[in-house]
Design an enzyme around this catalytic site. Structure first.
Site, PDB file in Angstrom:
ATOM      1  N   HIS A 199       0.803  -1.220   0.000  1.00  0.00           N
ATOM      2  CA  HIS A 199       0.000   0.000   0.000  1.00  0.00           C
ATOM      3  C   HIS A 199       0.831   1.262   0.000  1.00  0.00           C
ATOM      4  CE1 HIS A 199      -3.559  -2.564   1.295  1.00  0.00           C
ATOM      5  NE2 HIS A 199      -3.587  -2.305   0.011  1.00  0.00           N
ATOM      6  N   ARG A 306      -8.898  -7.310 -16.709  1.00  0.00           N
ATOM      7  CA  ARG A 306      -8.633  -8.629 -16.105  1.00  0.00           C
ATOM      8  C   ARG A 306      -9.574  -8.808 -14.913  1.00  0.00           C
ATOM      9  NH1 ARG A 306      -2.869  -7.413 -17.412  1.00  0.00           N
ATOM     10  NH2 ARG A 306      -2.015  -9.240 -18.476  1.00  0.00           N
ATOM     11  N   ARG A 342     -12.665  -9.112 -20.141  1.00  0.00           N
ATOM     12  CA  ARG A 342     -12.280 -10.509 -20.366  1.00  0.00           C
ATOM     13  C   ARG A 342     -12.976 -11.374 -19.333  1.00  0.00           C
ATOM     14  NH1 ARG A 342      -6.191 -12.428 -19.833  1.00  0.00           N
ATOM     15  NH2 ARG A 342      -6.460 -12.039 -17.616  1.00  0.00           N
ATOM     16  N   GLU A 441      -3.967 -16.921 -27.498  1.00  0.00           N
ATOM     17  CA  GLU A 441      -2.825 -17.073 -26.585  1.00  0.00           C
ATOM     18  C   GLU A 441      -2.337 -18.517 -26.487  1.00  0.00           C
ATOM     19  OE1 GLU A 441      -3.842 -15.227 -22.843  1.00  0.00           O
ATOM     20  OE2 GLU A 441      -5.843 -16.055 -22.811  1.00  0.00           O
ATOM     21  N   ASN A 464       1.677 -12.870 -23.615  1.00  0.00           N
ATOM     22  CA  ASN A 464       2.347 -13.447 -22.430  1.00  0.00           C
ATOM     23  C   ASN A 464       2.207 -14.967 -22.448  1.00  0.00           C
ATOM     24  OD1 ASN A 464       2.562 -10.787 -21.724  1.00  0.00           O
ATOM     25  ND2 ASN A 464       0.881 -10.846 -20.251  1.00  0.00           N
ATOM     26  N   ARG A 475       6.213 -18.781 -17.987  1.00  0.00           N
ATOM     27  CA  ARG A 475       6.431 -17.334 -17.902  1.00  0.00           C
ATOM     28  C   ARG A 475       6.840 -16.865 -16.516  1.00  0.00           C
ATOM     29  NH1 ARG A 475       0.172 -15.269 -18.839  1.00  0.00           N
ATOM     30  NH2 ARG A 475       0.624 -13.429 -17.631  1.00  0.00           N
ATOM     31  N   CYS A 512      -2.603  -7.552 -26.334  1.00  0.00           N
ATOM     32  CA  CYS A 512      -2.777  -7.008 -24.979  1.00  0.00           C
ATOM     33  C   CYS A 512      -1.777  -7.600 -23.989  1.00  0.00           C
ATOM     34  CB  CYS A 512      -4.202  -7.212 -24.489  1.00  0.00           C
ATOM     35  SG  CYS A 512      -4.657  -8.942 -24.329  1.00  0.00           S
TER      36      CYS A 512
HETATM   37  C1  PEP Z   1      -1.547 -12.671 -22.015  1.00  0.00           C
HETATM   38  O1  PEP Z   1      -1.462 -13.875 -21.785  1.00  0.00           O
HETATM   39  O2  PEP Z   1      -0.794 -12.052 -22.776  1.00  0.00           O
HETATM   40  C2  PEP Z   1      -2.583 -11.868 -21.331  1.00  0.00           C
HETATM   41  C3  PEP Z   1      -2.787 -10.620 -21.661  1.00  0.00           C
HETATM   42  O3  PEP Z   1      -3.281 -12.474 -20.323  1.00  0.00           O
HETATM   43  P1  PEP Z   1      -2.681 -12.697 -18.848  1.00  0.00           P
HETATM   44  O4  PEP Z   1      -1.355 -11.992 -18.770  1.00  0.00           O
HETATM   45  O5  PEP Z   1      -3.685 -12.134 -17.910  1.00  0.00           O
HETATM   46  O6  PEP Z   1      -2.573 -14.173 -18.794  1.00  0.00           O
HETATM   47 MG    MG Z   2      -3.114 -14.842 -20.799  1.00  0.00          MG
END
Ligand code: PEP
Ligand code: MG
Length: 591
Positions: A199, A306, A342, A441, A464, A475, A512
């Protein structure tokens, strides 16, 4: 030993609020409470319980007052931080345990309360969930306040009456302390503990004050009056900086200030290349209050909301009504710009502890996102109805995460149709034509983009995950991070396939994932034909800046090169070259 008697010394922490400042340090040591154990006679017990209850009432009044001031000066999101304190204060289990121990052990209130709260703090500090771990700091803050009231201790420093601007150093800075600060007198914050989502970090960012947290032992090693330079870009604090260091940082400050000015000049401008190609530039959010940052940073709506953050770090699932309010709030704040919501992406590295799901061997390959929602019809239905109802306001779109094939898409669409039919029957308004998209994705989705494109209104590439699944590189695992390469030829080809399939069927394709917020990769993505980029709000201005200085033809030439090159590092080097030539000021200040 005072740091004044030493030469220059650098301490590394975590950068949580950008900016550079220098000045004298003020080390805040939290008043240490001396908690003696007092045994009570039978007739004193009731009065002691009363004294404890009075301290709770007093604490509640103080927190509410601080909260009111914070809402006034900073906003509701910052004010919400104190909700956690109030909830803990009202935690019946905690309060009853203290009262029980006063009654049964016949001990004084401060002793009983301290013992119980220490246990709660230790339990919070030991959990796996970062968010919950940081609630241990809230518990400490609250404990100190209740003990202050029981022991009638007043704050050691009255931070409202500082006479000289200073850098505050402390083990941790409680939100209550932070809220009292006179912004003009505080140059920066440095704390021993904390993380990016602590915070103090959130408040420092809202106040626009440079801050570094996680410095481990700083508050013991520095003395009030030491001269320091705090770098909130790189997460360092330098005690007794030499003239050379001060000179270098002076230059960095000037570069950053002039860049900030350039970026703010284009805040209201569109993201259009020099040769007229418009890119829709939007932002990623996790909370409806983030919409203020979306507007402030000049994004044209939300490309990724998200929603899973509404589901985690809480005791139960949010129902349809609660979700509807949240989605409606975001849509209303940003209309006529789009808000792409989403559907729930739980699983992988995002868990809702209250769902108590069984552990999986491979959570990223497991029961996550759309797979999980399709198997939980009631939960999915509540979310879909909430999104559909919010679509009556503003410009709401919806997308599904982790689509791996047509079956999943068809099943999800069938769920939506059922919810639409229910709402129609209930005469509840919604947008009949709400655009629905698929996230790309998983490599299988990119490979069948041609089929998917005929059944959705847009694609949003979740790079991602696309990178982790294509290159089989977790990741979140540092050991394989060298394999996690956005410029791997396989990734570039999959993005190109996705964009081409979208355009062939008259729909648009955005990105995104994090690569959308990396200016080095902006020319490549635009050259590959991406129509929309959605990034964290604070990086949106940088992306807009480079787009506005770019020529589409140059970006296309880079993409052509990347599509025939075999080496990720060669492609990355070319990306760097074009990005640096296009927008040198974005890169010269990176240290
Ligand atoms: C992604 O996978 O690129 C994405 C935007 O979703 P998240 O990072 O929430 O898995
Ligand atoms: Mg994702």
């Amino acid at each position: 030993m005072s740091a004044q008697t030493k030469g220059e010394k650098l301490f590394r922490g975590i950068a949580v609020s950008a900016g550079i400042c220098r000045g004298k340090i003020l080390v805040l040591h939290r008043a240490r409470h001396v908690i003696a154990k007092r045994e009570l006679s039978d007739q004193d017990v009731a009065a002691e319980v009363g004294r404890f209850e009075k301290s709770l009432v007093q604490t509640r009044q103080q927190i509410s007052e601080v909260q009111r001031k914070v809402v006034e000066n900073m906003g509701t999101k910052e004010g919400d931080i104190f909700e956690a304190h109030l909830l803990m204060l009202e935690d019946r289990m905690l309060v009853d345990e203290v009262i029980r121990s006063i009654r049964e052990q016949k001990v004084n209130a401060e002793h009983a309360f301290h013992a119980v709260s220490e246990r709660y703090t230790a339990a919070l500090a030991g959990v796996d969930d970062e968010y919950l771990r940081e609630r241990a700091d809230d518990m400490r803050d609250l404990t100190a306040r209740v003990l202050d009231n029981l022991l009638e201790v007043r704050d050691e420093f009255d931070l409202r009456h500082l006479t000289e601007p200073c850098i505050l150093v402390s083990r941790d800075l409680s939100p209550s302390t932070t809220a009292q600060l006179d912004k003009k007198m505080i140059l920066g914050f440095a704390t021993d503990v904390g993380g990016k989502t602590s915070h103090t970090a959130i408040m420092a960012r809202s106040l626009g004050i440079p801050a570094v947290v996680g410095l481990k032992t700083a508050s013991d090693e520095f003395d009030t009056g030491d001269y320091a330079l705090l770098d909130g870009y790189n997460g360092t604090i330098i005690i007794n900086p030499t003239d050379q260091t001060l000179f270098e940082y002076g230059q960095l400050s000037r570069i950053k200030a002039s860049l900030a000015e350039k970026l703010s000049e284009i805040q209201g401008q569109p993201a259009v290349t020099l040769d007229g190609k418009f890119i829709h530039l939007s932002a990623n959010i996790e909370d409806p209050n983030d919409t203020r940052a979306v507007i402030r940073h000049g994004a044209e709506g939300v490309g990724l909301f998200r929603t899973e953050f509404l589901f985690i770090s809480r005791a139960s699932l949010p129902g349809e009504e609660e979700q509807y309010k949240v989605y409606h709030q975001a849509a209303a704040a940003l209309k006529p710009n789009p808000v792409i919501i989403r559907t729930l992406d739980l699983g992988g590295d995002k868990f809702a502890s209250h769902l108590q799901l069984a552990q999986e061997m491979n959570p990223f390959l497991g029961w996550r996102a759309i797979r999980f929602c399709l198997a939980q019809p009631e939960m999915f239905r509540a979310q879909l109805r909430a999104i559909l109802r919010a679509s009556a306001e503003g410009n709401v779109k919806m997308m599904y995460p982790m689509i791996s094939g047509l079956d999943e898409l068809n099943q999800a669409n069938a769920f939506v149709e059922k919810c639409k039919a229910e709402l129609r029957a209930e005469k509840i308004p919604f947008d009949e034509k709400i655009p629905i998209g698929a996230m790309i994705e998983i490599p299988s989705a990119a490979l069948i983009a041609d089929a998917l494109a005929q059944r959705v209104k847009f694609f949003s590439i979740g790079s991602n995950d696309l990178i982790q699944y294509t290159l089989a590189a977790d990741r979140t695992n540092e050991k394989v991070s060298h394999l996690y390469e956005p410029t791997h030829p396989a990734i570039i080809r999959l993005i190109k396939m996705t964009v081409d399939a979208a355009h062939k069927h008259g729909i648009w394709a955005g990105v995104c994932g994090e690569i959308a917020g990396d200016p080095t990769l902006t020319p490549l993505l635009i050259g590959l034909g991406v129509d929309e980029l959605s990034a964290a709000p604070p990086v949106v201005p940088q992306i807009k800046y480079i787009v506005r200085r770019l020529k589409l033809t140059e970006a296309q030439a880079l993409a052509e090169f990347a599509l025939q090159c075999e080496s990720p590092s060669e492609i990355y080097a070319r990306c760097q070259k074009l990005a640096c030539e296009t927008a040198p000021s974005l890169f010269e200040s990176k240290t």
